[in-house]
Design an enzyme around this catalytic site. Structure first.
Site, PDB file in Angstrom:
ATOM      1  N   GLY A   9       0.833  -1.198   0.000  1.00 49.77           N
ATOM      2  CA  GLY A   9       0.000   0.000   0.000  1.00 49.77           C
ATOM      3  C   GLY A   9       0.863   1.241   0.000  1.00 49.77           C
ATOM      4  N   GLY A  10       0.234   2.388   0.122  1.00 46.58           N
ATOM      5  CA  GLY A  10       0.959   3.652   0.148  1.00 46.58           C
ATOM      6  C   GLY A  10       1.533   3.943   1.522  1.00 46.58           C
ATOM      7  N   SER A  16       2.155  -1.562   8.289  1.00 45.81           N
ATOM      8  CA  SER A  16       2.935  -2.137   9.385  1.00 45.81           C
ATOM      9  C   SER A  16       2.048  -2.537  10.557  1.00 45.81           C
ATOM     10  CB  SER A  16       4.017  -1.161   9.851  1.00 45.81           C
ATOM     11  OG  SER A  16       4.951  -0.953   8.826  1.00 45.81           O
ATOM     12  N   ALA A  34      13.831  -5.890  10.884  1.00 49.79           N
ATOM     13  CA  ALA A  34      13.936  -4.525  10.376  1.00 49.79           C
ATOM     14  C   ALA A  34      15.046  -4.464   9.334  1.00 49.79           C
ATOM     15  CB  ALA A  34      14.238  -3.565  11.520  1.00 49.79           C
ATOM     16  N   THR A  35      14.711  -3.959   8.152  1.00 50.91           N
ATOM     17  CA  THR A  35      15.683  -3.908   7.063  1.00 50.91           C
ATOM     18  C   THR A  35      16.264  -2.516   6.860  1.00 50.91           C
ATOM     19  OG1 THR A  35      13.965  -3.468   5.428  1.00 50.91           O
ATOM     20  CG2 THR A  35      14.521  -5.791   5.849  1.00 50.91           C
ATOM     21  N   HIS A  50       9.474   2.792  17.643  1.00 46.90           N
ATOM     22  CA  HIS A  50       8.775   1.620  17.103  1.00 46.90           C
ATOM     23  C   HIS A  50       9.088   0.379  17.928  1.00 46.90           C
ATOM     24  CE1 HIS A  50       6.875   3.042  13.362  1.00 46.90           C
ATOM     25  NE2 HIS A  50       7.834   3.949  13.380  1.00 46.90           N
ATOM     26  N   ARG A  54       6.313  -1.899  20.189  1.00 46.28           N
ATOM     27  CA  ARG A  54       5.988  -3.298  19.933  1.00 46.28           C
ATOM     28  C   ARG A  54       5.966  -4.114  21.227  1.00 46.28           C
ATOM     29  NH1 ARG A  54       8.806  -2.307  15.256  1.00 46.28           N
ATOM     30  NH2 ARG A  54      10.793  -3.013  16.112  1.00 46.28           N
ATOM     31  N   GLU A  62      17.756  -6.828  13.352  1.00 46.25           N
ATOM     32  CA  GLU A  62      18.075  -5.823  12.346  1.00 46.25           C
ATOM     33  C   GLU A  62      19.017  -6.436  11.318  1.00 46.25           C
ATOM     34  OE1 GLU A  62      19.336  -2.086  13.988  1.00 46.25           O
ATOM     35  OE2 GLU A  62      17.829  -2.207  15.585  1.00 46.25           O
TER      36      GLU A  62
END
Length: 168
Positions: A9-10, A16, A34-35, A50, A54, A62
């Site tokens: 999506g946008g 997320s 996480a990229t 973030h 969570r 990561e």
């Protein structure tokens, strides 16, 4: 157990959040991959917020590029996001074809595990064509990467204004 879900999506469409809720509906202890490359202090603070949001039941990993080296057998993982992941390859190679080959190889290696994968990506090619050549090339790269992942996915969800629409 192996399952691949793509959430697209946008920007700020709820991708997320939807992916995280989906993961939590499947397990009490999901993995968050996480990229993102941390480019500056503002982004570092965003990442910290973030992570705290969570909660401690998430395993945070990561990895900017080599997802195939992560062992998540038997787990449910949110991979956020394909857009930043592709950026990391493109930034290194400056070559669309080479970047796409690397993305596909890492995707195939990573998803060969017996796990549930919830990938998050952006649809950046839905707007107008950029005047910037690098942006146009990256839009192509991400579009082809998204198509590849969608072709391998068991489910594809398109987010619009926080509303999930099942595509596949």
């Amino acid at each position: 157990m192996r399952k691949i879900i793509l959430v697209t999506g946008g920007q700020r469409s709820g991708k997320s959040s939807y992916a995280e809720r989906t993961a939590l509906s499947m397990t009490d202890n999901p993995v968050y991959v996480a990229t993102a490359h941390i480019w500056d202090d503002e982004f570092r603070e965003r990442v910290k917020r973030h992570q705290l949001g969570r909660g401690s039941n998430w395993t945070n990993i990561e990895e900017e590029k080599y997802l195939g080296n992560i062992d998540i057998n038997g787990r449910v993982a949110v991979i956020d996001c394909i857009t930043l992941w592709c950026t990391n390859f493109y930034f290194e190679t400056q070559d669309i074809e080479k970047s796409l080959e690397m993305v596909k190889a890492e995707f195939d290696k990573f998803t060969s595990q017996d796990a549930t994968f919830i990938f998050v990506t952006n649809e950046i090619g839905m707007g107008g064509t950029s005047e910037n050549k690098v942006q146009r090339m990256f839009t192509d790269l991400l579009g082809w990467a998204n198509q590849y992942i969608a072709s391998k996915a068991d489910e594809v969800i398109f987010m619009v204004s926080g509303i999930p629409m099942k595509i596949k």
